[in-house]
Design an enzyme around this catalytic site. Sequence first.
Site, PDB file in Angstrom:
ATOM      1  N   GLN A 126     -24.333   5.565 -10.876  1.00 58.12           N
ATOM      2  CA  GLN A 126     -25.376   4.926 -11.680  1.00 58.12           C
ATOM      3  C   GLN A 126     -25.052   3.458 -11.959  1.00 58.12           C
ATOM      4  O   GLN A 126     -25.942   2.605 -11.994  1.00 58.12           O
ATOM      5  CB  GLN A 126     -25.564   5.679 -12.997  1.00 58.12           C
ATOM      6  CG  GLN A 126     -26.734   5.160 -13.834  1.00 58.12           C
ATOM      7  CD  GLN A 126     -26.892   5.934 -15.135  1.00 58.12           C
ATOM      8  OE1 GLN A 126     -26.041   6.728 -15.515  1.00 58.12           O
ATOM      9  NE2 GLN A 126     -27.996   5.718 -15.822  1.00 58.12           N
ATOM     10  N   GLY A 166     -29.592  28.324 -24.936  1.00 57.20           N
ATOM     11  CA  GLY A 166     -29.090  27.339 -25.882  1.00 57.20           C
ATOM     12  C   GLY A 166     -29.928  26.072 -25.795  1.00 57.20           C
ATOM     13  O   GLY A 166     -30.607  25.811 -24.791  1.00 57.20           O
ATOM     14  N   CYS A 219     -24.653   1.970 -21.661  1.00 55.76           N
ATOM     15  CA  CYS A 219     -24.215   2.770 -22.810  1.00 55.76           C
ATOM     16  C   CYS A 219     -22.699   2.741 -22.974  1.00 55.76           C
ATOM     17  O   CYS A 219     -22.185   3.010 -24.060  1.00 55.76           O
ATOM     18  CB  CYS A 219     -24.697   4.214 -22.669  1.00 55.76           C
ATOM     19  SG  CYS A 219     -24.151   5.027 -21.149  1.00 55.76           S
TER      20      CYS A 219
END
Length: 444
Positions: free
Chosen positions: A116, A189, A50
Amino acid sequence: MHLIAISINHRTADVALRERVAFKDDAIRSANVDLYETKSILENVILSTCNRTEVYAVADQIHTGRYYIQRFLARSFGFDVEEIKEMTEVKVGDEAVRHLLNVTAGLDSVVLGETQILGQIRESFFIAQDEETTGTIFNHLFKQAITFAKKAHNETDIADNAVSVSYAAVELSKKVFGKINNKQAIVVGAGDMSELSILNLIGSGVTDITIVNRTLAKADQLASKHQVKSAPLSDLSNLLSSADIVISSTSAEDYILSMDMMQHVQQYRKNDSLVLIDIAVPRDIDPQIDELESVFNYDVDDLKGLVDANLRERQNAANEIAQRIPAEIEAHNEWVNMLGVVPVIRALREKAMGIQEETMESIDRKLPGLSERERKVISKHTKSIINQMLKDPIKQAKELSSDKNSNEKLELFQNIFDIEAEQAYEPKKSKRRVNSTGRILGFE
């Protein structure tokens, strides 16, 4: 042969551009093969996450290799080559090796020290191996980089300290409770920060999580996505009577959890510790709640202090890891240099042992009455003579690996001993191109 690393990352392109130059999972394999079939490319590995799209390649020439990689990226994503050039960093030789080591160890990540990327590098390398787009150089270099990163993570604290607000919120809970896998959590939330908090709670083993939101449909949707519970905001007071951790992140203008509500809830609690973490701006939780016994109330400034301190710790660890990288680059270069020497040494040994075998055959013919023991003694001593004679030439050959004129001197070495070594690095052969029916079209 030359190492090239071409990177599109968070420094060279904004997120909108990075989204447009990311290979989908099902396209990585064919992309590796397409690049490998390109002129000048001898080996390649493609990394696409990403935050970065990178091509690592072994090329027969730097300039043509760089051009064809950038042209490949432009063609893959519908850009002009000049546009790709503007958004790429190009590293060559030692700097390409340094870049790979930095990326694999998490030193080049948006979140310093994140682990990661190590798994993503490993997976990208395995895919390239499966597609046979790696060879002698990358099979060694990527294993070296992965081993280096694992060791760096194990021997330093680079990945041990929270450097995101949502992660720091969960880490603060651990400081109060120790293990939190058996705790009951409420997330107030249903936005991005709340979702990150849920992911970090799940990652820490928490299974009892309830999402509370003013709009129940949003809470239901997020809860379904992560297989946790949901409830309307009106249930918050009841839920607080048994909760251990509350993380709140809403856009409300007034306090979601007031002093009055918390005083009412305290009547039903058994003096158990309650951690309240307010990551909203403006704040969701009344700061006066700090006065209540057994309640630990943290706001975003508290978290920022923890994140900043942890970032400093990570930077210290990153500096320590960075100091190890030059030795890794040197080790890689020594290994590459030895590639040219090993076949020469092997050829020299093979010739010498061939002479020893011929000598033993001659002895057998001239002294047919030797016992097996006598033959073994003679064989052992003739091999010892060979090994002693080879000791200094082999030492000299190894020292030639670091000589700037190593190719010429190794050629002279082979001429002196009348040997012919195999080629150290065999470039890929011309590959036949076939159409969809399998018919051979020609050669590159």
